[in-house]
Write a protein that holds these residues in place. Sequence first.
Motif, short mmCIF file in Angstrom:
data_model
loop_
_atom_site.label_atom_id
_atom_site.label_comp_id
_atom_site.label_asym_id
_atom_site.label_seq_id
_atom_site.Cartn_x
_atom_site.Cartn_y
_atom_site.Cartn_z
N ALA A 123 5.73 33.26 -37.47
CA ALA A 123 6.17 33.49 -36.10
C ALA A 123 5.39 32.61 -35.12
CB ALA A 123 6.00 34.97 -35.76
N ASP A 180 5.74 42.45 -34.05
CA ASP A 180 7.18 42.59 -34.24
C ASP A 180 7.75 43.87 -33.63
OD1 ASP A 180 7.11 40.24 -35.65
OD2 ASP A 180 7.10 41.18 -37.62
N ASN A 181 6.99 44.95 -33.69
CA ASN A 181 7.52 46.25 -33.27
C ASN A 181 7.18 46.52 -31.81
OD1 ASN A 181 8.64 47.94 -35.79
ND2 ASN A 181 6.99 46.59 -36.46
N TYR A 196 9.41 48.11 -29.73
CA TYR A 196 10.39 49.08 -29.27
C TYR A 196 9.73 50.10 -28.31
CZ TYR A 196 8.31 51.87 -33.07
OH TYR A 196 7.43 52.53 -33.90
N ASN A 240 6.92 44.29 -43.18
CA ASN A 240 7.25 43.10 -42.39
C ASN A 240 8.70 42.65 -42.55
OD1 ASN A 240 7.30 40.44 -44.32
ND2 ASN A 240 5.96 42.02 -45.16
N ARG A 241 9.43 43.22 -43.51
CA ARG A 241 10.83 42.80 -43.71
C ARG A 241 11.75 43.97 -43.41
NH1 ARG A 241 12.28 40.34 -49.15
NH2 ARG A 241 13.98 39.50 -47.89
N PRO A 242 12.43 43.95 -42.25
CA PRO A 242 13.32 45.05 -41.89
C PRO A 242 14.40 45.29 -42.94
CG PRO A 242 12.96 43.61 -40.01
CD PRO A 242 12.37 42.91 -41.21
N PHE A 252 20.79 46.08 -33.25
CA PHE A 252 19.56 45.43 -33.70
C PHE A 252 18.67 46.44 -34.42
CE2 PHE A 252 19.51 46.34 -29.13
CZ PHE A 252 18.49 47.27 -29.03
N HIS A 253 17.77 45.91 -35.24
CA HIS A 253 16.78 46.73 -35.94
C HIS A 253 15.64 47.04 -34.98
CE1 HIS A 253 13.63 47.82 -38.88
NE2 HIS A 253 14.63 48.11 -39.69
N ARG A 286 13.13 44.42 -34.40
CA ARG A 286 13.64 43.21 -33.76
C ARG A 286 14.31 43.61 -32.44
NH1 ARG A 286 10.76 41.95 -37.26
NH2 ARG A 286 11.10 40.50 -39.00
N TRP A 287 13.59 44.39 -31.67
CA TRP A 287 14.17 44.99 -30.47
C TRP A 287 14.65 43.92 -29.49
CZ3 TRP A 287 14.83 50.18 -30.10
CH2 TRP A 287 15.31 50.66 -28.88
N ASP A 288 15.87 44.10 -29.02
CA ASP A 288 16.47 43.17 -28.07
C ASP A 288 16.19 43.68 -26.65
OD1 ASP A 288 17.96 41.46 -26.53
OD2 ASP A 288 19.74 41.54 -27.81
#
Length: 499
Positions: free
Chosen positions: A37, A46-47, A49, A139-141, A157-158, A161-163
Amino acid sequence: MDAPHDVVIIGSGFGGIGMAARLLRAGVRDVVVLEKADGLGGTWRDNTYPGAACDIPSHLYSFSFEPKVDWSRRFPRQQEILDYLWHVARKYDVLPLIRFGAEVTEARFDEEAGLWRVSTSGGDRLAARVLISACGQLNRPALPDIEGRDSFAGPSFHSARWDHGVDLSGKRVAVIGTGASAIQIVPELATTAERLVVFQRSAPYVIGKPDRPYRAWEKTLLAAVPGLYALSRARIYALYEARALAFIKYPALMRLLTWQFRRILRAQVPDPGLRARLVPDYPMGCKRILLSDDYYPALTRPNVDLVTDPITRITPSGVEAGGRVHEVDVIVYATGFRGADFVGPMKIVGRGGLTLDEAWRDGARAHLGIAVSGFPNLFLLYGPYTNLGHNSIIYMLESQFRYVLGCVRALRQTGLAWIDVRPEAQDAFDRRMRERMRATVWEAGCASWYMTADGKVVNNWPGFTFAYRRATRRPDPRHFRAGRARPIRPAAAGRAADL
């Protein structure tokens, strides 16, 4: 290709940052950290949310070599943890070692040269005498295999991987999943969404989370009184470690936590019909126990629906379950991670062309969760059998740091090119793990992310964390075979004693 590096680390989360810091303190200076990344932090990068936080107290969810006395609250939130990792990377000079945007696609062991040949997605090629995978287990959704998942017309989205470009206020939102991420997301969305539909496949056990901000005087006292922070850390460790008895030795002790769960559920969910749907159908502890004080109250709000019918398919307008299409504007997949894919999707090739996928065809195996037979000078952090259900993974990682440093020291002092754990040592460890796992609550008859597809629990450590620290105190030479070629360069003068 660069000249051979002493150590290449893959990943810059807690494992990668902490391992690099310990190597530098020990005088191993030629270290490269490869990060796919554009920023460090792993799962805490990554998280992002809404409501993302840790369920281990802050004083224990930090490195012993870098205490932080000014945590803002008892249970740290995502941004504060990420800030802490950046602080550690800067203070210990790890940041200049990190190559961002460098996703490893393949690592192949060159037996003749005694080197790992590492390739990245950007076309870079590196050589390393020691290769350390610090990819972690989360680390892998994992996205569910639901018919029509790609047909949904709105944003989806997961949770990892929050949008943030999608405004959820006033929207109809579906959250699929009721795991550790979902119970933090749902209370946040319940206050902003017009309607929130939570799809539950399996009810979790949720108990109280004694979280609150630290008062100013508490932080002042922790900073001013020598040993007070260490005492707080030791107290929390002892309290959490005691819970291992219920997980690994005497599952009947889970009745105490079950009583706490039922008391909280009765107090927070007055509707008996809803309450009945929130009672799990498996023994407590078999899946991850979750902490929250606001999840159950969120489910009782008038704008929140809990759906327990199995999802049939996803349509362009919503989610179909129980013969009804729940029309929504946005779908959030809080469906966890591929926890058993410890190094995926990288291709790792060891001695004789053996790939790690082939070696792990029947489940991941690694001596002490760190060294894999047939893959010399490759060390895993947070590998098989090192996850916990009761205490801080940072404690486990620091045990692994010491073991890996011991292996590096052995390479340096003996002039060996590589060491490879003997298959009989790995097999003996795996047998002990399988035997001990049978007595644990994790094999009490439920399916969880701890398991492989064929039902083997390979993620969790079936023992006390202090027992793991003792087992990893130093590498046993009898467990390894070795090869000679070029040695690792000597450490900086005066630093070898740290190893």
